[in-house]
Write a protein that holds these residues in place. Structure first.
Motif, PDB file in Angstrom:
ATOM      1  N   ILE A  81      68.302  52.336  25.255  1.00  0.00           N
ATOM      2  CA  ILE A  81      67.943  53.747  25.488  1.00  0.00           C
ATOM      3  C   ILE A  81      68.983  54.448  26.152  1.00  0.00           C
ATOM      4  CG2 ILE A  81      65.396  53.069  25.408  1.00  0.00           C
ATOM      5  CD1 ILE A  81      65.510  52.707  28.361  1.00  0.00           C
ATOM      6  N   GLU A  82      68.874  55.783  26.137  1.00  0.00           N
ATOM      7  CA  GLU A  82      69.992  56.703  26.374  1.00  0.00           C
ATOM      8  C   GLU A  82      69.485  57.751  27.385  1.00  0.00           C
ATOM      9  OE1 GLU A  82      73.228  60.219  25.290  1.00  0.00           O
ATOM     10  OE2 GLU A  82      71.267  59.894  24.530  1.00  0.00           O
ATOM     11  N   PRO A  83      69.803  57.695  28.875  1.00  0.00           N
ATOM     12  CA  PRO A  83      69.392  58.380  29.907  1.00  0.00           C
ATOM     13  C   PRO A  83      70.599  59.385  30.004  1.00  0.00           C
ATOM     14  CG  PRO A  83      69.755  56.389  30.988  1.00  0.00           C
ATOM     15  CD  PRO A  83      69.732  56.095  29.427  1.00  0.00           C
ATOM     16  N   ASP A  84      70.569  60.517  30.051  1.00  0.00           N
ATOM     17  CA  ASP A  84      71.525  61.529  30.571  1.00  0.00           C
ATOM     18  C   ASP A  84      71.440  61.684  32.000  1.00  0.00           C
ATOM     19  OD1 ASP A  84      72.637  61.773  27.790  1.00  0.00           O
ATOM     20  OD2 ASP A  84      71.755  63.876  27.685  1.00  0.00           O
ATOM     21  N   LEU A  85      72.444  61.396  32.869  1.00  0.00           N
ATOM     22  CA  LEU A  85      72.336  61.427  34.289  1.00  0.00           C
ATOM     23  C   LEU A  85      72.833  62.589  35.011  1.00  0.00           C
ATOM     24  CD1 LEU A  85      73.076  57.807  34.866  1.00  0.00           C
ATOM     25  CD2 LEU A  85      70.836  58.970  34.573  1.00  0.00           C
ATOM     26  N   VAL A  86      72.065  63.427  35.893  1.00  0.00           N
ATOM     27  CA  VAL A  86      72.313  64.676  36.900  1.00  0.00           C
ATOM     28  C   VAL A  86      71.727  64.203  38.127  1.00  0.00           C
ATOM     29  CG1 VAL A  86      72.458  66.018  34.719  1.00  0.00           C
ATOM     30  CG2 VAL A  86      70.385  65.848  36.048  1.00  0.00           C
ATOM     31  N   SER A  87      72.280  64.964  38.904  1.00  0.00           N
ATOM     32  CA  SER A  87      71.781  64.886  40.336  1.00  0.00           C
ATOM     33  C   SER A  87      70.876  65.683  40.844  1.00  0.00           C
ATOM     34  CB  SER A  87      73.260  64.707  41.146  1.00  0.00           C
ATOM     35  OG  SER A  87      72.774  64.587  42.702  1.00  0.00           O
ATOM     36  N   THR A  88      70.077  65.190  41.850  1.00  0.00           N
ATOM     37  CA  THR A  88      69.040  66.279  42.621  1.00  0.00           C
ATOM     38  C   THR A  88      70.063  66.620  43.952  1.00  0.00           C
ATOM     39  OG1 THR A  88      68.342  64.620  44.297  1.00  0.00           O
ATOM     40  CG2 THR A  88      67.251  64.847  42.033  1.00  0.00           C
ATOM     41  N   ARG A  89      69.346  67.629  44.655  1.00  0.00           N
ATOM     42  CA  ARG A  89      70.014  67.876  45.727  1.00  0.00           C
ATOM     43  C   ARG A  89      70.216  66.718  46.706  1.00  0.00           C
ATOM     44  NH1 ARG A  89      66.963  72.901  48.559  1.00  0.00           N
ATOM     45  NH2 ARG A  89      65.813  71.127  49.566  1.00  0.00           N
ATOM     46  N   ASP A  90      69.386  65.869  46.908  1.00  0.00           N
ATOM     47  CA  ASP A  90      69.492  64.875  47.931  1.00  0.00           C
ATOM     48  C   ASP A  90      70.083  63.533  47.197  1.00  0.00           C
ATOM     49  OD1 ASP A  90      67.070  64.762  46.369  1.00  0.00           O
ATOM     50  OD2 ASP A  90      65.989  63.862  47.784  1.00  0.00           O
ATOM     51  N   ARG A  96      68.095  63.963  32.880  1.00  0.00           N
ATOM     52  CA  ARG A  96      67.819  65.249  32.157  1.00  0.00           C
ATOM     53  C   ARG A  96      69.156  65.635  31.269  1.00  0.00           C
ATOM     54  NH1 ARG A  96      63.248  67.217  31.152  1.00  0.00           N
ATOM     55  NH2 ARG A  96      62.973  64.997  31.314  1.00  0.00           N
ATOM     56  N   HIS A  97      68.850  66.251  30.203  1.00  0.00           N
ATOM     57  CA  HIS A  97      69.836  66.489  29.172  1.00  0.00           C
ATOM     58  C   HIS A  97      71.191  67.341  30.133  1.00  0.00           C
ATOM     59  CE1 HIS A  97      72.525  67.272  25.799  1.00  0.00           C
ATOM     60  NE2 HIS A  97      71.816  68.783  25.739  1.00  0.00           N
ATOM     61  N   GLU A  98      70.794  68.172  30.639  1.00  0.00           N
ATOM     62  CA  GLU A  98      71.685  69.355  31.559  1.00  0.00           C
ATOM     63  C   GLU A  98      71.147  69.476  32.872  1.00  0.00           C
ATOM     64  OE1 GLU A  98      74.480  70.522  30.547  1.00  0.00           O
ATOM     65  OE2 GLU A  98      74.577  69.839  28.532  1.00  0.00           O
ATOM     66  N   PRO A  99      72.010  69.750  33.691  1.00  0.00           N
ATOM     67  CA  PRO A  99      71.520  70.113  35.144  1.00  0.00           C
ATOM     68  C   PRO A  99      70.497  71.414  35.168  1.00  0.00           C
ATOM     69  CG  PRO A  99      73.647  70.562  35.022  1.00  0.00           C
ATOM     70  CD  PRO A  99      73.413  69.636  33.768  1.00  0.00           C
ATOM     71  N   GLU A 100      70.656  72.110  34.216  1.00  0.00           N
ATOM     72  CA  GLU A 100      69.550  73.380  34.045  1.00  0.00           C
ATOM     73  C   GLU A 100      68.321  72.773  33.360  1.00  0.00           C
ATOM     74  OE1 GLU A 100      67.423  76.349  33.430  1.00  0.00           O
ATOM     75  OE2 GLU A 100      67.887  75.582  31.515  1.00  0.00           O
ATOM     76  N   ILE A 101      67.185  73.128  33.995  1.00  0.00           N
ATOM     77  CA  ILE A 101      65.985  72.507  33.648  1.00  0.00           C
ATOM     78  C   ILE A 101      64.890  73.508  33.171  1.00  0.00           C
ATOM     79  CG2 ILE A 101      66.559  70.291  34.829  1.00  0.00           C
ATOM     80  CD1 ILE A 101      64.501  71.540  37.074  1.00  0.00           C
ATOM     81  N   GLY A 102      65.281  74.615  32.862  1.00  0.00           N
ATOM     82  CA  GLY A 102      64.317  75.650  32.419  1.00  0.00           C
ATOM     83  C   GLY A 102      63.685  75.492  31.159  1.00  0.00           C
TER      84      GLY A 102
END
Length: 373
Positions: A81-90, A96-102
């Motif tokens: 299974i393939e998770p794309d990884l981005v970071s939260t502020r903390d 998420r596929h991209e840091p932009e989540i709209g």
């Protein structure tokens, strides 16, 4: 409400994905009937069976990068299974596929977060929206996932609002549970998204990824994990600086260069470039058109697989999808871009060409195609 959501979640997981054999062309269906279950699986590098990677989970059937999507991918046959990884502020890694989540959450409908919308320069390109690094994990957990391409996958919108954004640790825990329940090893194929961008924000992805993998016993040679990135420098740092032992895969595009890199993807994929990469990585993940061009209908495989194998690298191309608009013109059925075409035929061609795996939005199709080779 919490109880209702849990019931809906379980129902969504239990619902079976569409059976692909009912829609097979007669020649392929007859071939399937003539083979025993599991026969004909292709053999990858180093004697391994070629792997099916659930691209963002079972994103052809559920909103991508949700625990429900990952679980369905495994239950319909995905090996990884393939998770794309981005970071939260903390500093928490989330999928998420991209840091932009709209486009992948309901954040735009949340008045309490209206002021978070802004424009950033992401790898040199201005992007407007809401970004994971402007939210704490607790804030992100109040959001719910939505289908990214609803015009193509209207059925997936049925599940809008049901699932949270998962953390990497939740994905790794799910991998362990599914491996026990399914009595087979389910691997994980994490991608570091925009590592240079996050490093500039003081939110480097690599340390938290390495820590999580080590905490779950996955940073070792032969572990059921591949770490992937479109940035070669990121992978080299993982090997050289962070001393990662797990396999690494360099993703490539059909054009352009990695962000901030003077070398083009085309240069990396020459025999000399592949030999150089092989000092650090274990495989490549090219755009599928870099292996078999989409046109003409009788296009033959390029030398890329042979050249990569000569350098000791596995080849795992992306992304295989069932909808017409994602298929080569000669494999489309009808004129509706969202209708399904001859996806099985496409994947059979790639297995026969000698790939060591593939990324697919519909894992059941990838598994079936592999069995027909």
């Amino acid at each position: 409400m919490a109880d209702r959501r849990q019931v809906l979640r379980l129902g969504a997981l239990a619902a079976a994905a569409p059976a692909v054999t009912a829609a097979l062309p007669s020649t392929v269906a007859e071939a399937a009937d003539s083979r025993s279950a599991g026969a004909g699986a292709s053999t990858g590098r180093k004697g391994r069976t070629g792997i099916v990677v659930g691209h963002r989970g079972a994103s052809g059937y559920r909103p991508e990068h949700t625990l429900a999507s990952y679980e369905l991918a495994a239950r319909t046959g995905a090996d990884f299974i393939e998770p794309d990884l981005v970071s939260t502020r903390d500093g928490v890694l989330v999928a998420r596929h991209e840091p932009e989540i709209g486009g992948t959450t309901d954040v735009a409908s949340r008045p309490e977060f209206a002021g978070r919308q802004r424009t950033v320069v992401l790898d040199g390109v201005p992007v407007t929206g809401w970004f994971t690094h402007d939210f704490t994990l607790a804030e992100l957990k109040t959001l719910r996932a939505t289908e990214r391409i609803p015009a193509v996958r209207q059925e997936n919108t049925l599940f809008n609002g049901l699932f949270q954004i998962p953390t990497l640790n939740e994905v790794l825990a799910l991998r362990e549970r599914l491996s026990r329940e399914l009595r087979r090893e389910i691997g994980v194929f994490p991608e570091t998204k925009h590592p240079t961008y996050f490093r500039a924000l003081g939110l480097s992805l690599e340390p938290n990824l390495v820590r999580a993998l080590r905490n779950h016993g996955l940073d070792r040679a032969g572990a059921p994990v591949y770490i992937q990135s479109f940035e070669a420098g990121n992978l080299i740092d993982l090997r050289r600086v962070h001393k990662v032992k797990a396999p690494l895969v360099f993703l490539t595009s059909a054009s352009g260069s990695p962000f901030g890199d003077s070398r083009t993807y085309a240069d990396y994929l020459t025999p000399a470039g592949l030999a150089d990469l092989s000092r650090w990585i274990d495989g490549i993940g090219p755009d599928k058109t870099q292996i078999i061009p989409a046109t003409p209908a009788d296009a033959q495989p390029t030398p890329l697989i042979a050249n990569a194998h000569a350098a000791g690298l596995n080849v795992i191309p992306y992304t295989f999808r069932a909808e017409n608009q994602f298929l080569p013109p000669h494999l489309r059925v009808g004129t509706d871009p969202a209708a399904w075409g001859k996806a099985i035929d496409e994947q059979i061609a790639f297995w026969r060409a000698g790939v060591d795996g593939l990324f697919t939005d519909q894992a059941d199709i990838g598994v079936l195609a592999r069995s027909l080779v």
